[in-house]
Design an enzyme around this catalytic site. Structure first.
Site, PDB file in Angstrom:
ATOM      1  N   LYS A 136       0.820  -1.216   0.000  1.00 50.21           N
ATOM      2  CA  LYS A 136       0.000   0.000   0.000  1.00 50.21           C
ATOM      3  C   LYS A 136       0.853   1.265   0.000  1.00 50.21           C
ATOM      4  CE  LYS A 136      -4.338  -1.778   1.840  1.00 50.21           C
ATOM      5  NZ  LYS A 136      -5.349  -1.740   2.914  1.00 50.21           N
ATOM      6  N   ARG A 193      -3.825 -10.079   5.129  1.00 47.12           N
ATOM      7  CA  ARG A 193      -4.277 -10.087   3.731  1.00 47.12           C
ATOM      8  C   ARG A 193      -3.119  -9.621   2.866  1.00 47.12           C
ATOM      9  NH1 ARG A 193      -6.655  -6.584  -0.016  1.00 47.12           N
ATOM     10  NH2 ARG A 193      -8.257  -7.564  -1.356  1.00 47.12           N
TER      11      ARG A 193
END
Length: 267
Positions: free
Chosen positions: A215, A248
């Protein structure tokens, strides 16, 4: 709906079947390539496969409901046929997509909106007692990345979980997983704060899912444009040490090696 009885921590492998996801858009948006990648992740030790057909990356056009269905359903059917025992999560904020996927054999719904984007989602989940990942979110699919929440972010996230979980709990016992939404509508400082003290927003002792893989909070902090796998592993290590139950990830092999090392060190 059968209740999951997992042994934590779990590794959730990301399978984006979109042309426009921020990290791997277009790589697995055919049934054959998606099936191959799913097989690789399962062989590497993924406990869950999370199929997503609607990217919410910043400044991205949101796929229509029909586009999302067209992307996800064929892949779900193929995976369920090839790997009947796999635990399959569907990354969607739409009730109609969730329902169609449950009919085709999905096990879990992973909703980035925590029930905000579709008012029919939580009643559907609650009435059918479907395992559900509730992510903290603000805004709409189009505006969610325009926010930069700061301040007492732990209390903000906790209040959201209390409010949304109360809806599900009103239908009776539910299997709920909490995702603080790292990277979604929060300041850089707030994103990292959510990794440091999970017990401050853990509601009702529900398991916590952490998604930091590749991210922008990594690239912004380090000033890099590309490879973020090294720092992803570092942040996932922090997450496990601070109480995360599910990671995740895009790179399952790295996460599974981390999981095995963590479990051994904790004995």
């Amino acid at each position: 709906m059968t209740r999951m009885e997992p042994s934590y921590p779990l590794i959730m492998g990301i399978l984006n079947v979109t042309p426009d996801s921020f990290s791997d858009g277009g790589k697995f948006n055919s049934v054959d390539t998606a099936l191959q990648h799913c097989e690789e992740m399962l062989e590497q030790g993924a406990d869950l496969i999370d199929i997503g057909g609607c990217s919410t990356r910043p400044n991205n056009a949101i796929a229509t409901e029909q586009e999302e269905m067209t992307r996800v359903i064929p892949v779900l059917k193929a995976i369920r046929q090839r790997f009947p025992d796999a635990q399959i999560s569907i990354d969607t904020f739409r009730k109609t997509v969730a329902e169609a996927c449950m009919i085709e054999g999905a096990d879990i719904i992973n909703d980035i909106s925590g029930g905000l984007f579709d008012p029919d989602m939580l009643p559907y989940i609650g009435q059918n007692h479907i395992p559900y990942v509730m992510m903290h979110c603000v805004g709409t699919p189009e505006t969610m990345h325009q926010y930069s929440l700061d301040g007492d972010i732990h209390q903000t996230v906790l209040d959201f979980f209390k409010q949304q979980c109360a809806i599900l709990e009103s239908y009776g016992e539910q299997q709920i997983f909490l995702d603080p939404g790292i990277g979604f509508g929060k300041s850089l400082k707030a994103n990292y704060a959510l990794l440091s003290d999970m017990e401050r927003y853990r509601y009702n002792n529900y398991p916590i899912l952490i998604g930091v893989s590749r991210k922008s909070l990594i690239r912004k902090l380090l000033g890099i444009e590309a490879d973020a796998e090294n720092c992803t592993t570092i942040l996932n290590t922090m997450a496990l040490m601070n109480g995360a139950d599910i990671l995740r990830v895009h790179h399952v092999k790295n996460a599974v090696e981390l999981k095995k090392t963590f479990i051994f060190a904790e004995r």
